[in-house]
Design a protein around this motif. Structure first.
Motif, short mmCIF file in Angstrom:
data_model
loop_
_atom_site.label_atom_id
_atom_site.label_comp_id
_atom_site.label_asym_id
_atom_site.label_seq_id
_atom_site.Cartn_x
_atom_site.Cartn_y
_atom_site.Cartn_z
N ILE A 1 -18.00 -32.93 22.19
CA ILE A 1 -18.39 -34.30 21.84
C ILE A 1 -18.67 -34.44 20.35
N ARG B 1 -28.19 -34.29 21.60
CA ARG B 1 -27.38 -35.21 20.79
C ARG B 1 -28.10 -36.51 20.49
N ALA B 2 -28.81 -37.05 21.48
CA ALA B 2 -29.28 -38.43 21.33
C ALA B 2 -30.75 -38.61 21.67
N VAL C 1 -23.22 -43.22 23.32
CA VAL C 1 -23.85 -42.49 24.43
C VAL C 1 -23.35 -43.06 25.76
N LYS C 2 -23.35 -44.40 25.84
CA LYS C 2 -22.88 -45.03 27.09
C LYS C 2 -21.42 -44.69 27.36
N GLU D 1 -4.72 -45.72 29.93
CA GLU D 1 -5.04 -46.98 30.60
C GLU D 1 -6.47 -46.98 31.13
N VAL E 1 -0.59 -45.06 39.28
CA VAL E 1 0.39 -44.19 38.63
C VAL E 1 1.76 -44.46 39.23
N ALA F 1 -1.48 -43.02 32.28
CA ALA F 1 -2.58 -43.40 33.17
C ALA F 1 -3.95 -43.11 32.52
N LYS G 1 -17.08 -33.14 32.64
CA LYS G 1 -18.30 -32.95 31.86
C LYS G 1 -17.88 -32.32 30.54
N VAL H 1 -19.67 -42.02 26.45
CA VAL H 1 -19.47 -40.65 26.91
C VAL H 1 -19.90 -40.54 28.38
N VAL H 2 -21.04 -41.17 28.69
CA VAL H 2 -21.52 -41.13 30.08
C VAL H 2 -20.48 -41.77 31.00
N ARG I 1 -9.82 -49.16 29.92
CA ARG I 1 -10.68 -49.94 30.80
C ARG I 1 -12.16 -49.61 30.56
N GLU J 1 -17.35 -39.56 31.36
CA GLU J 1 -17.62 -38.41 32.22
C GLU J 1 -17.64 -38.80 33.69
N SER J 2 -18.30 -39.93 33.99
CA SER J 2 -18.37 -40.30 35.41
C SER J 2 -17.05 -40.89 35.87
N LYS K 1 -25.02 -57.15 31.60
CA LYS K 1 -24.14 -58.03 30.81
C LYS K 1 -24.19 -59.46 31.36
N ASP L 1 -15.10 -52.09 29.22
CA ASP L 1 -16.29 -52.27 30.03
C ASP L 1 -17.55 -51.99 29.20
N VAL L 2 -17.56 -50.85 28.51
CA VAL L 2 -18.76 -50.46 27.76
C VAL L 2 -19.00 -51.38 26.57
N ASN M 1 -24.08 -47.48 36.32
CA ASN M 1 -22.95 -48.31 35.92
C ASN M 1 -23.09 -49.75 36.41
N THR N 1 -21.21 -29.95 24.41
CA THR N 1 -21.78 -30.54 23.20
C THR N 1 -20.82 -30.35 22.02
N PRO O 1 -29.17 -40.49 32.22
CA PRO O 1 -28.97 -41.93 32.49
C PRO O 1 -28.96 -42.27 33.97
N LEU P 1 -31.58 -46.80 26.46
CA LEU P 1 -30.87 -47.04 27.72
C LEU P 1 -31.82 -47.59 28.78
N GLY Q 1 -27.54 -31.88 27.14
CA GLY Q 1 -26.60 -32.27 26.09
C GLY Q 1 -27.02 -33.59 25.46
N LEU Q 2 -27.35 -34.56 26.30
CA LEU Q 2 -27.77 -35.87 25.79
C LEU Q 2 -29.09 -35.77 25.04
#
Lengths: 79, 737
Positions: free
Chosen positions: A60, B349-350, A41-42, A6, B25, A3, A54, A44-45, A10, A48-49, B164, A14-15, B157, A57, B356, B192, B345-346
């Motif tokens: 990652i 790193r970036a 960056v996108k 999978e 699942v 799972a 979370k 990882v975000v 996805r 996480e969501s 897109k 998407d990203v 998101n 550093t 975001p 972003l 963190g972001l």
């Protein structure tokens, strides 16, 4: 496919705006044109969501490939 | 393989309210042949309980879509059965699976049903149909869906997904949008931010081309005349800076100097952007960080970092003149929630700042400034009455039965909405009423209830009847002589909102729900009326639109034109040019095109010089009527020629706002009297045709002048009025003050 893989697949689709992808453990940023620093960056975000976790550093910056990401994810979701 | 889960096990899962991934699942373990049947049972079970879990619906749809590859025929047959179900989950799953089948008519019909029944989150359903519409070759429909998806604030998101679709739409020619070139210069990465800014610009009808520099080079980009920014020729430059740019120590010895030093490098950039690039600057103020080694002292000691940052934010506002607006970055952080504003963190790193999740709110604030720069600020608020402006239905509950005022929780919310509207009106927004009611019923609370904050006088146009609201809004726009694209429509009834949206998509119709307590917040977050500056003219203009509209109402009720004009109770102030009216007189001289006989332009200095010459008659006219002070509305300049005993009108112009009220008759009468006062016997006028002043071609003959020099090649005509033979024109409608 488990799972987690999978769902991870996805998120990658998407990203990166792709139709298909196989998340082999040795897949790394260098293998995928879309996997640039911005999309990383996108990604990882989104992970996480998507998984409600979370990352630290160190976690990652320590990732070399998809296998590493999944290892971190598995350990997070177990605990 | 695991055992097939029994139906009762599934029921248990549902009862435990376990959602999304669990279905996936569990169903992943089921033999393919059984999967579809199980999905169907889950769907029916959810719908039977009238429970809709979006994540669950998505999971179920994915399981079914996977089956498509295994057995297409069986899946299509299954879909046909599912289509007979009417529940929300069934509709969503069907739409998703049809999308996977790739059959446009059925897919679109399925998404139409989803949208009609408002299944699933708003952005998700409109984005899904938008994609299908674009696939089916309907970019216009796809663009409309994308806008619908973005109507209410979306999360990061949703906006990434929306972008897109936006990118795909760029390949198609779309109805023309307002164009804007926006440069985004950040001291942190803006990668972003850019896509989301493009997207909200599109939402607001602006085709934005966004230039993005590498982060941290904003000074070089602005200062170097050969930079990419200079070549880009922006209309708007966003200076996206943060507290780190102030570069402050935890304690500053000289707080004033520290605040000045923090802002001066930015102020220097504004000047170049304005003077050399002719662009507007949107400048972030400093977001005060939560972390401070001095803790509370950082905000309380005069030299503490937080306190100096706030001082610098003040200084930014003081320093910003024309062409610069300060974006309240610290305020956006507070609105979003400071605890979540930074993702350290972001950042490490970036170089990403803010987090975001805060970017959708930030770009909303960018667009608020951009809309104001482009003149896209809304001007009119159209209000429904029953259950919007007050609680209850006046036609049924009567004035006494309405919920209004502090004695009732709901009434208090309505009163606060009225107060907000009243304050909007005071700062220049035009208010109108559009209600399905008998007019007398609708007006009664305004006339009789002490609890009403809004009075009939505050409402520029009042439409209470049984016509449909789109027709009434068009009618209101006509009465105000304003475009419906400057309108916001507030109504508690979702059917009315949807109707107006479908008929007048350019009208902003916020989703305000049906809880009076939430109307205000849901209206305010669109920042529809936000402007960058507030001038005295703004207030006057709003009063002016209202007065114009009331004048045209009067026109309808007055039996004839003369009666109407007399009812206006006009009075005029006639003066020469002085230091007080010079700027407005010069503005009118240089701006008027239609009612302008010779279209000669004068600078302020020239106009001042004309007014002091003894052989000139210079007159300015101010007009007031019972509805409004129209201010300075006309200027005339005439030359005295004693040898010919002639006064020649060199310049005559009038604001078109006061057309059709015989003001021109009054003006020329004033000049005729001036001629007599100079001992002259003839007034001569010229008409010089331009592309825009056809309106006054026949003005002189209409006033009783006769032709002396006929039209030559340029169409110029010359007219005279003999004061030795004819009386000075009198005007009984305008009183002289």
């Amino acid at each position: 496919m488990d799972a987690i893989t999978e769902k991870l697949t996805r998120i990658f689709l998407d990203v990166f705006d792709l139709d298909a992808i196989t998340l082999r453990d040795d897949l790394a940023a260098a293998d995928l044109e879309e996997w640039d620093s911005l999309n990383h960056v996108k990604l990882v975000v989104a992970i996480e969501s998507g998984f409600g976790v979370k990352f630290s550093t160190r976690e990652i910056t320590g990732w070399k490939n998809v296998g590493d990401m999944k290892k971190t994810l598995h350990s997070k979701l177990k605990s | 393989m695991m055992h097939s889960p029994t139906e009762s096990a599934l029921e248990d899962l549902l009862a435990a309210s376990l959602t999304a991934p669990v279905y996936e699942v569990v169903l992943a373990q089921v033999a393919p042949a059984e999967a579809l049947a199980l999905v169907g049972r889950c769907v029916r079970s959810l719908d039977h309980r009238e429970r809709y879990h979006h994540e669950a619906a998505e999971s179920l749809a994915r399981v079914a879509a996977r089956h498509l590859a295994l057995d297409r025929e069986a899946t299509l047959a299954w879909l046909a059965i599912l289509a007979a179900d009417r529940g929300a989950t069934a509709e969503w799953v069907a739409a998703r699976v049809w999308s996977a089948v790739g059959d446009h008519p059925n897919t679109l019909a399925a998404w139409d049903a989803v949208i009609e029944h408002a299944v699933g989150p708003r952005p998700a359903r409109y984005l899904a149909r938008g994609r299908q519409r674009l696939d089916a070759g309907d970019p216009v429909g796809a663009a409309a869906d994308l806008r619908e998806a973005l109507r209410d604030p979306c999360d990061h998101n949703d906006m990434e997904r929306g972008h897109k679709l936006w990118k795909r739409l760029q390949r198609h020619p779309l109805p023309s949008l307002r164009k804007a070139r926006i440069a985004l210069l950040g001291s942190f990465t803006t990668r972003l931010i850019k896509p989301l800014l493009e997207l909200v610009a599109f939402r607001d009808g602006v085709a934005a081309e966004v230039y993005e520099a590498e982060y941290g080079v904003l000074h070089q980009e602005v200062l170097d005349p050969t930079s990419g920014l200079r070549r880009f020729r922006p209309d708007v430059v966003i200076l996206a800076t943060s507290w780190r740019d102030a570069n402050l120590p935890p304690i500053s010895a000289d707080p004033d100097a520290a605040a000045a030093a923090a802002i001066s490098p930015l102020v220097a950039l504004w000047r170049i952007i304005r003077d050399e690039m002719r662009a507007h600057t949107i400048q972030h103020n400093f977001d005060v960080p939560l972390v401070d080694s001095y803790g509370h002292l950082g905000a309380s000691l005069p030299g503490g970092r937080a306190r100096v940052l706030r001082r610098a934010n003040h200084a930014l506002l003081e320093a910003a003149g024309a062409g610069v607006s300060i974006l309240d970055f610290d305020g956006v952080a507070a609105e979003f929630g400071k605890a979540a504003w930074s993702d350290e963190g972001l950042w490490y790193r970036a170089k990403q700042h803010p987090a975001p999740a805060a970017i959708p709110l930030l770009v909303d604030h960018y667009m608020m400034h951009v809309r104001a720069v482009l003149g896209l600020t809304r001007k009119v608020l159209v209000l429904d009455l029953d259950n919007t402006l007050w609680g209850g239905i006046v036609g049924e509950d009567g004035v006494e039965g309405l919920k209004l005022g502090v004695t009732d929780a709901e009434g208090e919310a309505h009163t606060d909405l009225q107060r907000y509207a009243r304050e909007l009106r005071d700062r220049g927004v035009v208010l109108a009423v559009c209600s399905k009611n008998n007019e007398a019923d609708a007006k009664e609370p305004f006339e009789r209830s002490a609890e009403m904050v809004l009075k009939l006088d505050d409402i520029a146009v009042f439409r209470a009847n049984w016509l449909d609201k789109a027709t009434n809004i068009r009618d209101i726009a006509a009465a105000l002589e304003l475009g419906t694209d400057s309108f916001v429509f507030l109504d508690d009834n979702p059917t009315e909102r949807a109707w107006v949206r479908s008929q007048l998509p350019e009208v902003m119709v916020p989703e305000i729900g049906n809880d009076a307590a939430r109307y205000l917040g849901l209206l305010h977050r669109h920042h529809a009326f936000d402007a960058l500056a507030l001038s005295e003219e703004d207030r006057l203009r709003a009063a002016d639109y209202a007065a114009n509209a009331r004048r045209s109402e009067l026109m309808k009720s007055a039996g004839n034109l003369e009666e109407f004009i007399a009812n206006l109770q006009m009075s005029a102030t006639v003066a020469t040019v002085d230091e007080f009216n010079l700027p407005r007189a010069a503005q009118l001289v240089n701006k008027s095109n239609q009612f302008n006989l010779t279209t000669r332009r004068y600078t302020e200095e020239q106009l001042r010089a004309e007014s002091t010459r003894p052989d000139r008659v210079v007159r300015t006219f101010k007009l007031r009527d019972r509805f409004a002070d129209n201010g300075l509305i006309g200027v005339m300049i005439a030359q005295v020629d004693a040898a010919e005993s002639t006064l020649t009108i060199d310049t005559w112009l009038m604001s078109c706002r006061v057309l059709g009220r015989r003001v021109e008759e009054f003006m020329v009468g004033v000049v005729m009297q001036a001629a007599l006062d100079h001992g002259l016997t003839r007034v001569v006028g010229r008409y010089l045709p331009t592309a825009k002043n056809g309106l006054v071609r026949e003005l002189y003959p209409r006033l009783g002048f006769t032709l002396v020099a006929p039209s030559v090649s340029n169409g110029e005509t010359t007219w005279e009025y003999r004061l030795d033979l004819l009386p000075v024109l009198a005007n009984r409608f305008i009183r002289v003050e």
